[in-house]
Design an enzyme around this catalytic site. Structure first.
Site, PDB file in Angstrom:
ATOM      1  N   ARG A  34      36.593  53.192  40.593  1.00  0.00           N
ATOM      2  CA  ARG A  34      37.604  52.273  40.605  1.00  0.00           C
ATOM      3  C   ARG A  34      38.625  52.591  41.743  1.00  0.00           C
ATOM      4  O   ARG A  34      38.976  51.743  42.767  1.00  0.00           O
ATOM      5  CB  ARG A  34      38.499  52.041  39.221  1.00  0.00           C
ATOM      6  CG  ARG A  34      39.705  51.219  39.471  1.00  0.00           C
ATOM      7  CD  ARG A  34      40.236  50.799  38.073  1.00  0.00           C
ATOM      8  NE  ARG A  34      40.882  52.134  37.488  1.00  0.00           N
ATOM      9  CZ  ARG A  34      41.267  52.042  36.529  1.00  0.00           C
ATOM     10  NH1 ARG A  34      41.028  51.342  35.360  1.00  0.00           N
ATOM     11  NH2 ARG A  34      42.019  53.309  35.910  1.00  0.00           N
ATOM     12  N   LYS A  77      44.212  49.579  41.548  1.00  0.00           N
ATOM     13  CA  LYS A  77      45.498  50.435  41.245  1.00  0.00           C
ATOM     14  C   LYS A  77      46.364  50.818  42.372  1.00  0.00           C
ATOM     15  O   LYS A  77      46.420  51.782  42.541  1.00  0.00           O
ATOM     16  CB  LYS A  77      44.966  51.601  40.171  1.00  0.00           C
ATOM     17  CG  LYS A  77      45.409  51.466  38.740  1.00  0.00           C
ATOM     18  CD  LYS A  77      44.858  52.438  37.890  1.00  0.00           C
ATOM     19  CE  LYS A  77      45.897  52.960  36.864  1.00  0.00           C
ATOM     20  NZ  LYS A  77      46.120  51.807  35.925  1.00  0.00           N
ATOM     21  N   GLU A 136      47.496  40.076  31.635  1.00  0.00           N
ATOM     22  CA  GLU A 136      47.845  41.498  31.208  1.00  0.00           C
ATOM     23  C   GLU A 136      49.331  41.747  31.105  1.00  0.00           C
ATOM     24  O   GLU A 136      50.269  41.362  31.499  1.00  0.00           O
ATOM     25  CB  GLU A 136      47.078  42.494  32.077  1.00  0.00           C
ATOM     26  CG  GLU A 136      47.530  42.595  33.475  1.00  0.00           C
ATOM     27  CD  GLU A 136      46.883  43.689  34.190  1.00  0.00           C
ATOM     28  OE1 GLU A 136      46.393  44.764  33.542  1.00  0.00           O
ATOM     29  OE2 GLU A 136      46.325  43.574  35.196  1.00  0.00           O
TER      30      GLU A 136
END
Ligand SMILES: *Cc1c(COP(=O)(O)O)cnc(C)c1O
Length: 359
Positions: free
Chosen positions: A103, A205, A241
């Site tokens: 990620r 992120k 989310e």
């Protein structure tokens, strides 16, 4: 990036005596999700057109940056989060660290940074966890949260990728993320502020995704909610989310979660829960979920490395509050949670190679 000689890493390390069994002498029962500085951090640097080669552990402490560092001026930075856990048998383990490494590589590509290889990432995480071993809480008392950062630390003036990058990992022992502990969350459905939009960086992120969430989060907390649930920015109809965790909805034993298509952070916990649920014969759907569907669901829960799995106790949308039966011992959340934590604590055999032993 020099380690500030006047700050307190060494003294803070020494101020905690080491107990006979090798643990730091702190009150593990008082641990929340705040920063407890530990002994060492990992640092590795490279320039824009190089690859990362070698890093090192240094005492935990402040870092020195140019005021013109790209990360400070333009937010060129990513973070990760994973945990080192201590099992009853003394083994120290990581969970799917390769997924965090991958990620970070995807995020680095999005914000024009070189990134460590998967092997470099995992090796650095292991080294950081082992160097701070005395801070890994006893079994059942929490875990050592590892926070990898990838930062554009070189100086720029005009908007451009930094000429130099720093990969850094620090660690802090943690326990429950929410003050609610494992108790159910009261979510506020945010219909004014968005977290991410089409083509943005919501799917990685990036550090730039979080400061804009502070205001809605502060407001929700001031009004007594645990956290904010964001909607899609295009139509404002579908749930996406929560600030730092993914959401699942359960209706008639069918588990649903919104698809991660660029605006939702693809959580490692989310992915693991989907795989565990499917393997255990549950029906799982990844599809758009309208807020109304959430309001009519039997159950909802949130997942993330920091929060682990927490049931949703209530959802408030446009002034209307819906409560869920969140304390049911036979809930989907509880059943999946015991399968998930079973793999992590070793009570359930890890058939998928998710566990990485570090000692
Ligand atoms: C980190 C994060 C998650 C959870 O991801 P995990 O890999 O499960 O820890 C979910 N949503 C957001 C916005 C996050 O930053």
């Amino acid at each position: 990036m020099a380690h500030a000689a006047t700050s307190s890493p060494i003294s803070s390390a020494l101020s905690h005596a080491r107990s006979e069994n090798g643990y730091t002498e702190i009150d593990w029962d008082k641990l929340g999700f705040g920063l407890t500085p530990t002994d060492y951090m990992y640092v590795m640097k490279c320039s824009r057109d190089e690859e990362f080669t070698e890093g090192q552990l240094i005492p935990y402490g402040n870092i020195e940056l140019s005021p013109a560092a790209c990360v400070l001026n333009y937010g060129q930075g990513l973070f990760e989060g994973l945990k080192a856990m201590r099992r009853e048998n003394g083994k120290l383990v990581l969970f799917r660290a390769d997924q965090n490494a991958l990620r970070m590589r995807i995020g680095a590509e999005r914000v024009c940074m070189p990134s460590p290889s998967v092997d470099q990432f995992i090796d650095a995480v292991k080294q950081t966890a082992l160097a701070n071993k005395r801070w890994i809480p006893p079994p059942g008392k929490g875990s050592l949260y590892l926070r990898p950062l990838l930062l554009g630390t070189g100086a720029v003036l005009g908007v451009a990728p930094a000429p130099e990058y720093t990969f850094l990992i620090y660690a802090s022992p943690v326990r429950n993320y929410f003050k609610e502990g494992n108790a159910a969350l009261n979510l506020y459905v945010e219909d004014q502020f968005d977290r991410a939009s089409r083509g943005g960086a919501g799917g990685v992120k990036s550090i730039t995704n979080y400061a804009p969430g502070l205001k809605p989060l502060e407001r929700a907390k001031k009004n007594g909610y645990s956290d904010v649930l964001y909607l899609d920015s295009e139509s404002g109809k579908y749930i996406e989310e929560v600030s730092t965790c993914n959401i699942f909805v359960v209706k008639d034993s069918i588990i649903s979660t919104p698809p991660t298509k660029g605006t939702i952070l693809p959580g490692v916990t989310r992915k693991s829960i989907v795989e565990i649920a499917l393997e255990n014969g549950f029906k799982v759907e990844e599809r758009q979920i309208a807020v109304e569907e959430l309001l009519e669901a039997d159950e909802a829960f949130c997942t993330g490395t920091a929060v682990v799995m927490v049931p949703v106790g209530s959802v408030t949308y446009k002034g209307k509050r819906v409560d869920y039966q969140a304390t049911n011992a036979n809930s989907m959340c509880k059943r999946l949670m015991s399968l998930y934590s079973g793999i992590q604590n070793g009570l359930i055999e890890d058939k998928k190679g998710w566990i990485i032993e570090i000692n």
